[in-house]
Design a protein around this motif. Structure first.
Motif, PDB file in Angstrom:
ATOM      1  N   GLU A 129       0.855  -1.190   0.000  1.00  0.00           N
ATOM      2  CA  GLU A 129       0.000   0.000   0.000  1.00  0.00           C
ATOM      3  C   GLU A 129       0.888   1.236   0.000  1.00  0.00           C
ATOM      4  O   GLU A 129       1.648   1.452   0.945  1.00  0.00           O
ATOM      5  N   GLY A 130       0.813   2.061  -1.056  1.00  0.00           N
ATOM      6  CA  GLY A 130       1.649   3.256  -1.124  1.00  0.00           C
ATOM      7  C   GLY A 130       3.064   2.904  -1.538  1.00  0.00           C
ATOM      8  O   GLY A 130       3.429   1.739  -1.690  1.00  0.00           O
ATOM      9  N   GLU A 131       3.896   3.935  -1.712  1.00  0.00           N
ATOM     10  CA  GLU A 131       5.253   3.718  -2.199  1.00  0.00           C
ATOM     11  C   GLU A 131       6.106   2.912  -1.231  1.00  0.00           C
ATOM     12  O   GLU A 131       6.801   2.004  -1.591  1.00  0.00           O
ATOM     13  N   LYS A 132       6.075   3.278   0.063  1.00  0.00           N
ATOM     14  CA  LYS A 132       6.889   2.547   1.037  1.00  0.00           C
ATOM     15  C   LYS A 132       6.023   2.119   2.204  1.00  0.00           C
ATOM     16  O   LYS A 132       6.435   2.144   3.351  1.00  0.00           O
ATOM     17  N   GLY A 133       4.807   1.740   1.885  1.00  0.00           N
ATOM     18  CA  GLY A 133       3.867   1.386   2.947  1.00  0.00           C
ATOM     19  C   GLY A 133       3.977  -0.065   3.358  1.00  0.00           C
ATOM     20  O   GLY A 133       4.857  -0.799   2.912  1.00  0.00           O
TER      21      GLY A 133
ATOM     22  N   SER B 103      14.661 -12.286   6.888  1.00  0.00           N
ATOM     23  CA  SER B 103      15.447 -13.254   6.111  1.00  0.00           C
ATOM     24  C   SER B 103      15.166 -13.162   4.614  1.00  0.00           C
ATOM     25  O   SER B 103      15.830 -13.817   3.807  1.00  0.00           O
ATOM     26  N   CYS B 104      14.183 -12.361   4.221  1.00  0.00           N
ATOM     27  CA  CYS B 104      13.771 -12.244   2.820  1.00  0.00           C
ATOM     28  C   CYS B 104      14.893 -11.613   1.982  1.00  0.00           C
ATOM     29  O   CYS B 104      15.507 -10.629   2.389  1.00  0.00           O
ATOM     30  N   GLY B 105      15.145 -12.178   0.795  1.00  0.00           N
ATOM     31  CA  GLY B 105      16.245 -11.677  -0.041  1.00  0.00           C
ATOM     32  C   GLY B 105      15.790 -10.829  -1.207  1.00  0.00           C
ATOM     33  O   GLY B 105      16.576 -10.574  -2.126  1.00  0.00           O
ATOM     34  N   LEU B 106      14.540 -10.390  -1.218  1.00  0.00           N
ATOM     35  CA  LEU B 106      14.022  -9.579  -2.326  1.00  0.00           C
ATOM     36  C   LEU B 106      14.740  -8.243  -2.431  1.00  0.00           C
ATOM     37  O   LEU B 106      15.088  -7.641  -1.420  1.00  0.00           O
ATOM     38  N   GLU B 107      14.901  -7.799  -3.666  1.00  0.00           N
ATOM     39  CA  GLU B 107      15.517  -6.496  -3.889  1.00  0.00           C
ATOM     40  C   GLU B 107      14.423  -5.427  -3.798  1.00  0.00           C
ATOM     41  O   GLU B 107      13.440  -5.472  -4.541  1.00  0.00           O
ATOM     42  N   GLY B 108      14.567  -4.494  -2.873  1.00  0.00           N
ATOM     43  CA  GLY B 108      13.557  -3.436  -2.722  1.00  0.00           C
ATOM     44  C   GLY B 108      12.256  -3.973  -2.148  1.00  0.00           C
ATOM     45  O   GLY B 108      12.221  -5.014  -1.492  1.00  0.00           O
ATOM     46  N   GLN B 109      11.182  -3.234  -2.432  1.00  0.00           N
ATOM     47  CA  GLN B 109       9.850  -3.639  -1.966  1.00  0.00           C
ATOM     48  C   GLN B 109       8.905  -3.683  -3.162  1.00  0.00           C
ATOM     49  O   GLN B 109       8.231  -2.701  -3.474  1.00  0.00           O
ATOM     50  N   PRO B 110       8.841  -4.815  -3.873  1.00  0.00           N
ATOM     51  CA  PRO B 110       7.966  -4.899  -5.047  1.00  0.00           C
ATOM     52  C   PRO B 110       6.505  -4.647  -4.658  1.00  0.00           C
ATOM     53  O   PRO B 110       6.110  -4.850  -3.509  1.00  0.00           O
ATOM     54  N   GLU B 111       5.707  -4.245  -5.662  1.00  0.00           N
ATOM     55  CA  GLU B 111       4.305  -3.931  -5.358  1.00  0.00           C
ATOM     56  C   GLU B 111       3.512  -5.186  -5.006  1.00  0.00           C
ATOM     57  O   GLU B 111       2.694  -5.176  -4.102  1.00  0.00           O
TER      58      GLU B 111
ATOM     59  N   GLU C  40      -7.573  -0.285  -2.208  1.00  0.00           N
ATOM     60  CA  GLU C  40      -6.431   0.071  -3.062  1.00  0.00           C
ATOM     61  C   GLU C  40      -5.968  -1.142  -3.862  1.00  0.00           C
ATOM     62  O   GLU C  40      -5.559  -1.024  -5.013  1.00  0.00           O
ATOM     63  N   THR C  41      -6.063  -2.338  -3.242  1.00  0.00           N
ATOM     64  CA  THR C  41      -5.673  -3.573  -3.929  1.00  0.00           C
ATOM     65  C   THR C  41      -6.557  -3.802  -5.149  1.00  0.00           C
ATOM     66  O   THR C  41      -6.071  -4.128  -6.233  1.00  0.00           O
ATOM     67  N   LYS C  42      -7.871  -3.611  -4.988  1.00  0.00           N
ATOM     68  CA  LYS C  42      -8.795  -3.806  -6.102  1.00  0.00           C
ATOM     69  C   LYS C  42      -8.491  -2.819  -7.225  1.00  0.00           C
ATOM     70  O   LYS C  42      -8.464  -3.194  -8.402  1.00  0.00           O
ATOM     71  N   ARG C  43      -8.238  -1.571  -6.863  1.00  0.00           N
ATOM     72  CA  ARG C  43      -7.960  -0.557  -7.888  1.00  0.00           C
ATOM     73  C   ARG C  43      -6.656  -0.879  -8.630  1.00  0.00           C
ATOM     74  O   ARG C  43      -6.554  -0.679  -9.844  1.00  0.00           O
ATOM     75  N   ALA C  44      -5.664  -1.406  -7.897  1.00  0.00           N
ATOM     76  CA  ALA C  44      -4.393  -1.787  -8.538  1.00  0.00           C
ATOM     77  C   ALA C  44      -4.612  -2.936  -9.522  1.00  0.00           C
ATOM     78  O   ALA C  44      -4.024  -2.964 -10.609  1.00  0.00           O
TER      79      ALA C  44
END
Length: 760
Positions: A645-649, A665-673, A716-720
């Motif tokens: 939710e939001g850019e860095k929510g 422990s998550c290895g993801l790069e950044g915070q994907p949508e 917001e999820t539905k709109r996305a």
């Protein structure tokens, strides 16, 4: 029975019978007669093994003398009489009575399953117990483990078709066998051990066996437990003329145990436990210690701290304290390391005090395993329990208080060899008023998706009216049916589909099974097979407390930024490229034991795939391959998706709107949508773990029925999702959802084809 009465009984045997007993067929020459305790004892004392027809080894006689001292051995005649006269027996045997090792052997002598081409099964709630008890019984019967006596656990079968007649197995394995053989025709007797633990599989088995017993008068059932509400189970198993099942009681071989409580509640039970162990080591008489903790990480950490402190004590004052060895015990340890708990304590050093052994265990050691030499028990009063919340579809392992029955079991472990002491790290008031009487049945606190799939495969359609010992909440059943319907394992009428039937045959959670079955459509089944195997074993990452920075750096080198599932694939491939080298694993802070287990699981799942002719395929282009893998993941785990939710929510789980964060422990790069997750864990806050980035258009394409936006509340999820739909499909989705939302966007997609096939 006294020695005198035994002799008078045996004198009634005819001279001809005695001749048969003394020759090469000591027991089976008397098959036409009911086997009594006298005949079994004479067979056991014979020089020839009744089952292998070979002379007994010297070790056999030594073990037999120890067996004769067990309380259950003295009640052999009484048991065999009850076994011969009844189809179902409820048995309560206290700790140390010998029921788990001896009763299956008595049954094997009485039932003679191998002469009918059948087997005796003895179920255990834990794989550790199934393996260790099978080994002990094979030694006692003087036969080879894996031939006449064997065990069967998930991803490991140590039996020989046509030869094995006594099989120890986890309750889940017997349940899986029932799916392909609903009347369990391979078995003449089934023993459900440790029934008081009320595991999900044991509870379902009780309902199934009660039903099978009505159809098969030749099938005998024994329900065994250490502490049990016996009357409840006697009434439950009244299958003919409303007569309740008979109760067979065996006293324990225990000495008195002195119980101590704390004056005040302990704020940190692990620290208090370590302190108590060291106090016992310093101040108490010789004798081994058993400490109960809740999980692998906690146990390993406590072992390290205890050992450091004990070594310091020994260096400072070798005349007052002896050496101490600390042995961990939990289910994911390999069998050879589990066997260390039976090692003798260390010897004293140069005339100093004798050494001491400390076993630090999960509740495996509560009933499933008996460790001789334990004199002191330290009980913090907690264990890890599975807890499922059907409202938000979250299943978590939580540290919870034990029951009074479990506390009594733990205390009983101290009185096996001589009078012992139990140190409870909670107050007497808490024991009396806060602890439940019995362990809360797992069926009332678990996700039932796997169980429902197994029951439907067994032909049980009316899940609400199934004869449960304790019926689960209707909402939990509804959630399970909902998941299976969305996965296309069940059709809209609750009938098993072709896809569902195939999913039930994989020893996996339904989501993993669905993902694996459809993966050839994405040309990445080889990789999905590896990822599934890696997700079916304990955590592969090691992170020692004193080397965290090095461990994190090693993990970063193997991490694939698109997602943790791809990282698991990369780890396995690197392990394989390095010739399965343990040193490579160690240098990269990886658990070589878990990796070896993953390799074994992969081989077994591959055989199941071959049986169903599921092709093993891969894409050559790595970039395309990684996209295909993530698309295949969506086919299984589309209900486990979170949206940022939001850019860095914060992240919100779809539909349930639970606020979650990515696990450290998550290895993801950044915070994907958009992310797909394998686990929802509750620790200091709600986290999602084993996470991979996904695209919203994949959700709409491969799970159109679940992501039918007409049914979603405004958010917001539905709109996305609407924006993603418009971008992918144009204006057809502008009104939140068009026709596409109820059917697949591409009739040729795997999910659509599988769903159509399933619904036929």
């Amino acid at each position: 029975m006294t020695e005198k009465s035994s002799k008078s009984s045996s004198s009634k045997l005819s001279a001809n019978e005695l001749d048969i007993i003394k020759t090469k067929e000591p027991l089976f020459g008397l098959m036409s007669r009911k086997v009594t305790g006298d005949r079994v004892r004479l067979a056991l004392e014979s020089d020839v093994n009744s089952f292998t027809k070979r002379p007994h080894t010297p070790q056999y006689k030594k073990i037999l003398e120890a067996r004769k001292k067990l309380p259950v051995y003295a009640q052999m005649d009484e048991f065999l009489t009850m076994f011969n006269e009844n189809q179902i027996i409820v048995m309560v045997g206290e700790t140390g009575s010998g029921k788990t090792t001896q009763i299956p052997q008595f049954v094997a002598f009485s039932d003679l399953p191998h002469t009918k081409g059948k087997m005796v099964a003895c179920t255990q709630p834990r794989r550790v117990a199934a393996m260790s008890v099978a080994k002990r019984v094979a030694d006692e019967m003087d036969v080879e483990l894996g031939r006449h006596v064997g065990y069967s656990i998930r991803f490991e079968d140590m039996t020989e078709p046509g030869t094995t007649f006594l099989k120890y197995m986890t309750d889940g394995m017997l349940l899986r066998e029932a799916m392909n053989d609903p009347e369990l025709t391979r078995y003449s007797t089934i023993i459900l051990d440790e029934a008081h633990e009320r595991t999900l599989a044991t509870d379902i088995l009780m309902g199934l066996l009660k039903n099978v017993a009505k159809k098969r008068a030749d099938l005998k059932i024994i329900v065994m437990s250490a502490t049990l509400d016996a009357l409840k189970f006697q009434k439950y198993f009244s299958i003919r003329s409303n007569t309740q099942a008979p109760l067979f009681k065996v006293p324990g071989r225990t000495h008195p145990v002195e119980v101590f409580y704390t004056q005040e509640p302990e704020p940190d039970y692990v620290e208090a436990a370590i302190r108590t162990v060291l106090m016992i080591h310093r101040a108490e008489e010789p004798g081994d210690i058993l400490l109960f903790l809740t999980g692998e990480e906690e146990i390993e950490d406590a072992c390290r701290k205890i050992k450091l402190e004990a070594d310091d004590l020994l260096n400072q004052d070798p005349d007052s304290v002896g050496p101490l060895v600390c042995i961990p015990l939990y289910s994911s340890l390999p069998p050879q390391q589990q066997q260390r708990i039976f090692d003798p304590p260390p010897l004293s050093q140069s005339g100093g005090p004798p050494g001491r052994k400390v076993v630090v265990s999960t509740n495996i050691a509560e009933t499933s395993l008996t460790i001789d030499g334990i004199v002191y028990v330290v009980d913090p009063g907690f264990s890890k329990q599975k807890v499922y919340n059907p409202r938000i579809r979250v299943e978590s392992l939580l540290v919870s208080p034990i029951s009074k029955a479990s506390a009594q079991q733990r205390a009983g472990r101290a009185g096996r060899t001589r009078p012992g002491k139990c140190f409870r790290l909670y107050t007497e008031k808490d024991f009396m008023k806060e602890l439940e009487e019995q362990t809360y049945p797992e069926i009332l606190r678990s996700n039932l998706a796997n169980t429902v799939l197994e029951l439907v495969k067994l032909g049980i359609k009316d899940l609400v009216r199934f004869d449960y010992v304790d019926a689960p909440a209707p909402e939990t059943l509804m959630r399970a049916l909902e998941l299976l319907n969305y996965l296309a394992a069940l059709d809209d009428d609750g009938n098993l589909t072709a896809l569902g039937s195939m999913m039930a045959d994989f020893p996996l959670d339904p989501q993993l099974a669905k993902m694996l079955i459809v993966s050839p459509e994405f040309r990445c089944s080889n990789e999905i097979l590896t990822i599934t195997a890696m997700m079916s074993v304990p955590n592969v990452w090691l992170r020692p407390a004193n080397q965290r920075r090095e461990a994190d750096a090693a993990k970063a080198r193997l991490t694939v930024p698109d997602g943790d599932h791809l990282t698991l694939l990369n780890v396995y491939n690197e392990y394989k490229n390095n010739q399965y080298d343990k040193n490579w694993a160690w240098n990269n802070y990886l658990n070589s034991r878990a990796l070896a287990q993953a390799d074994n699981v992969r081989s077994q799942l591959e055989r199941t795939m071959e049986r169903f002719e599921i092709a093993s395929v891969s894409l050559a282009d790595t970039k395309k391959l990684y996209v295909a893998i993530r698309q295949a993941l969506v086919n299984g785990f589309f209900m486990q998706v979170a949206h940022r939710e939001g850019e860095k929510g914060n992240y919100l789980t779809v539909k349930d709107n639970q606020v979650v964060a990515l696990h450290p422990s998550c290895g993801l790069e950044g915070q994907p949508e958009w992310v797909l997750f394998n686990e929802f864990v509750l620790t200091t806050r709600p986290y999602i773990r084993t996470v991979t980035e996904v695209k919203p258009e994949w959700l709409l394409e491969y799970a159109p029925i679940y992501y039918d936006l007409k049914t979603w509340p405004d958010s917001e999820t539905k709109r996305a999702l609407q924006r993603a739909a418009n971008k992918k499909y144009g204006t057809t989705y502008s009104n939140a959802s068009g026709k596409r939302s109820g059917s697949s966007s591409k009739s040729g997609t795997p999910d659509a084809r599988e769903t159509k096939k399933a619904r036929k």
